[in-house]
Design a protein around this motif. Sequence first.
Motif, PDB file in Angstrom:
ATOM      1  N   PHE A 194      49.321  83.602 -11.197  1.00  0.00           N
ATOM      2  CA  PHE A 194      48.389  83.954 -10.260  1.00  0.00           C
ATOM      3  C   PHE A 194      47.596  82.731  -9.508  1.00  0.00           C
ATOM      4  O   PHE A 194      47.171  82.099 -10.211  1.00  0.00           O
ATOM      5  CB  PHE A 194      47.511  84.860 -10.792  1.00  0.00           C
ATOM      6  CG  PHE A 194      47.864  86.107 -11.250  1.00  0.00           C
ATOM      7  CD1 PHE A 194      48.196  87.264 -10.387  1.00  0.00           C
ATOM      8  CD2 PHE A 194      48.251  86.618 -12.484  1.00  0.00           C
ATOM      9  CE1 PHE A 194      48.576  88.529 -10.824  1.00  0.00           C
ATOM     10  CE2 PHE A 194      48.992  87.646 -12.991  1.00  0.00           C
ATOM     11  CZ  PHE A 194      49.085  88.635 -12.086  1.00  0.00           C
ATOM     12  N   GLY A 195      48.036  82.659  -8.151  1.00  0.00           N
ATOM     13  CA  GLY A 195      47.201  81.569  -7.543  1.00  0.00           C
ATOM     14  C   GLY A 195      45.899  81.865  -6.824  1.00  0.00           C
ATOM     15  O   GLY A 195      45.324  82.918  -7.071  1.00  0.00           O
ATOM     16  N   GLU A 196      45.481  80.798  -6.072  1.00  0.00           N
ATOM     17  CA  GLU A 196      44.166  80.842  -5.413  1.00  0.00           C
ATOM     18  C   GLU A 196      44.076  81.959  -4.436  1.00  0.00           C
ATOM     19  O   GLU A 196      45.086  81.728  -3.505  1.00  0.00           O
ATOM     20  CB  GLU A 196      43.631  79.464  -5.046  1.00  0.00           C
ATOM     21  CG  GLU A 196      42.480  79.435  -4.446  1.00  0.00           C
ATOM     22  CD  GLU A 196      42.058  78.167  -3.833  1.00  0.00           C
ATOM     23  OE1 GLU A 196      40.915  77.985  -3.196  1.00  0.00           O
ATOM     24  OE2 GLU A 196      42.777  77.074  -4.025  1.00  0.00           O
ATOM     25  N   THR A 197      43.131  82.822  -4.260  1.00  0.00           N
ATOM     26  CA  THR A 197      43.415  83.795  -3.326  1.00  0.00           C
ATOM     27  C   THR A 197      42.924  83.271  -1.888  1.00  0.00           C
ATOM     28  O   THR A 197      41.865  82.466  -1.864  1.00  0.00           O
ATOM     29  CB  THR A 197      42.323  84.833  -3.685  1.00  0.00           C
ATOM     30  OG1 THR A 197      42.705  85.387  -5.164  1.00  0.00           O
ATOM     31  CG2 THR A 197      42.204  86.006  -2.783  1.00  0.00           C
ATOM     32  N   ILE A 198      43.301  83.972  -1.064  1.00  0.00           N
ATOM     33  CA  ILE A 198      43.442  83.610   0.413  1.00  0.00           C
ATOM     34  C   ILE A 198      42.388  84.404   1.063  1.00  0.00           C
ATOM     35  O   ILE A 198      42.944  85.937   0.822  1.00  0.00           O
ATOM     36  CB  ILE A 198      44.378  83.242   1.391  1.00  0.00           C
ATOM     37  CG1 ILE A 198      45.230  82.103   0.443  1.00  0.00           C
ATOM     38  CG2 ILE A 198      44.191  83.001   2.701  1.00  0.00           C
ATOM     39  CD1 ILE A 198      46.932  81.944   0.896  1.00  0.00           C
ATOM     40  N   GLU A 199      41.369  84.436   1.625  1.00  0.00           N
ATOM     41  CA  GLU A 199      40.622  85.316   2.340  1.00  0.00           C
ATOM     42  C   GLU A 199      41.028  85.461   3.711  1.00  0.00           C
ATOM     43  O   GLU A 199      41.058  84.397   4.707  1.00  0.00           O
ATOM     44  CB  GLU A 199      39.121  85.168   2.412  1.00  0.00           C
ATOM     45  CG  GLU A 199      38.487  85.182   0.854  1.00  0.00           C
ATOM     46  CD  GLU A 199      37.139  84.957   0.937  1.00  0.00           C
ATOM     47  OE1 GLU A 199      36.322  84.888   1.996  1.00  0.00           O
ATOM     48  OE2 GLU A 199      36.410  85.274  -0.060  1.00  0.00           O
ATOM     49  N   PHE A 200      41.485  86.724   4.200  1.00  0.00           N
ATOM     50  CA  PHE A 200      42.176  86.878   5.475  1.00  0.00           C
ATOM     51  C   PHE A 200      41.258  87.840   6.193  1.00  0.00           C
ATOM     52  O   PHE A 200      40.859  89.066   5.907  1.00  0.00           O
ATOM     53  CB  PHE A 200      43.590  87.725   5.384  1.00  0.00           C
ATOM     54  CG  PHE A 200      44.149  87.713   6.786  1.00  0.00           C
ATOM     55  CD1 PHE A 200      44.776  86.738   7.465  1.00  0.00           C
ATOM     56  CD2 PHE A 200      44.110  88.918   7.455  1.00  0.00           C
ATOM     57  CE1 PHE A 200      45.420  86.873   8.543  1.00  0.00           C
ATOM     58  CE2 PHE A 200      44.942  88.899   8.759  1.00  0.00           C
ATOM     59  CZ  PHE A 200      45.567  87.975   9.208  1.00  0.00           C
ATOM     60  N   ARG A 201      40.669  87.336   7.321  1.00  0.00           N
ATOM     61  CA  ARG A 201      39.511  88.187   8.289  1.00  0.00           C
ATOM     62  C   ARG A 201      40.099  88.472   9.603  1.00  0.00           C
ATOM     63  O   ARG A 201      41.194  87.950   9.988  1.00  0.00           O
ATOM     64  CB  ARG A 201      38.213  87.404   8.156  1.00  0.00           C
ATOM     65  CG  ARG A 201      37.780  86.762   6.783  1.00  0.00           C
ATOM     66  CD  ARG A 201      36.437  86.123   7.079  1.00  0.00           C
ATOM     67  NE  ARG A 201      35.853  85.711   5.686  1.00  0.00           N
ATOM     68  CZ  ARG A 201      35.265  86.295   5.101  1.00  0.00           C
ATOM     69  NH1 ARG A 201      34.901  87.651   5.518  1.00  0.00           N
ATOM     70  NH2 ARG A 201      34.898  86.049   3.871  1.00  0.00           N
ATOM     71  N   ALA A 202      39.294  89.371  10.249  1.00  0.00           N
ATOM     72  CA  ALA A 202      39.673  89.699  11.499  1.00  0.00           C
ATOM     73  C   ALA A 202      39.704  88.404  12.472  1.00  0.00           C
ATOM     74  O   ALA A 202      38.947  87.611  12.247  1.00  0.00           O
ATOM     75  CB  ALA A 202      38.634  90.676  12.144  1.00  0.00           C
ATOM     76  N   GLY A 203      40.708  88.352  13.366  1.00  0.00           N
ATOM     77  CA  GLY A 203      41.067  87.251  14.102  1.00  0.00           C
ATOM     78  C   GLY A 203      41.485  86.237  13.365  1.00  0.00           C
ATOM     79  O   GLY A 203      42.029  85.106  14.090  1.00  0.00           O
TER      80      GLY A 203
END
Length: 267
Positions: free
Chosen positions: A228-237
């Motif tokens: 399990f790798g480092e999580t990426i935060e995906f936001r609007a835009g």
Amino acid sequence: MITWARIGFVFVVLFAVTLILWPFQLLGLALDLKIRRYIPRCWHRTACFLLGIRIHVHGTLERRRPLMLACNHASWKDILVLGAIADVVFIAKMEVSEWPVFGTLAKLQKSIFVAREQKRRTGDQVNEIAERMAAGEIVVLFPEGTTSDGNRLLEVKSSLFGAAAAAVQHTPEGVVHVQPVAIAYTRIHGMAMGRYHRPIAAWPGDIELVPHLLGVLKEGALDVDVAFGETIEFRAGDNRKHLSMAVTSRLRRMLIRHLRGRDYEAL
């Protein structure tokens, strides 16, 4: 003789377990109970145990929601392995729903089937994925779009992350967590698995399923690393291509590391 006896034993026990769990899962699906999320993990763990698949986990599953796991894809066994670790739901090609046995099992797990060639349905499919994620379900995406030979990461398709972009609109915080997960089949009978033996674990689409399944059953001892790798935060835009590039980089790095061999802890 012993090999065929073992194969018969595996099929009989797995069939019996399926019959026992089947009515409870059907009830959970009919009433949309949370139990429908938990029962598949029990089935997957049993299947991995019977097939001799030993799972070694590195890192931890992201606790924040909504969560999408972006995983490399080498074999149908990836589904058993991930399903044994966490209560997840898979995104699968529409054709999978028509497969004998596997299609039925996928429906029982309430997999999300997508018809990529039918553009007019894309919006509905993406919305379903987004709604399931917003409801707290962990959605598994195989962004390569197909299975590989287990030795490398294929091209990651940024278009498949459309569901993450759609799910952002359904979240109060305006963020979807995307966690890269690398699956590497590393050992057979306790010995390091090189390129020659990895086809036993991997299942590229040009190999017939039944002979491959029998080959796995005959071997009966596979080790798989799940990182399990480092999580990426995906936001609007945010840009899906940037997300795809970040996932690709982290997946490739983790996959190479574990294929080359490292110490591990058993699940």
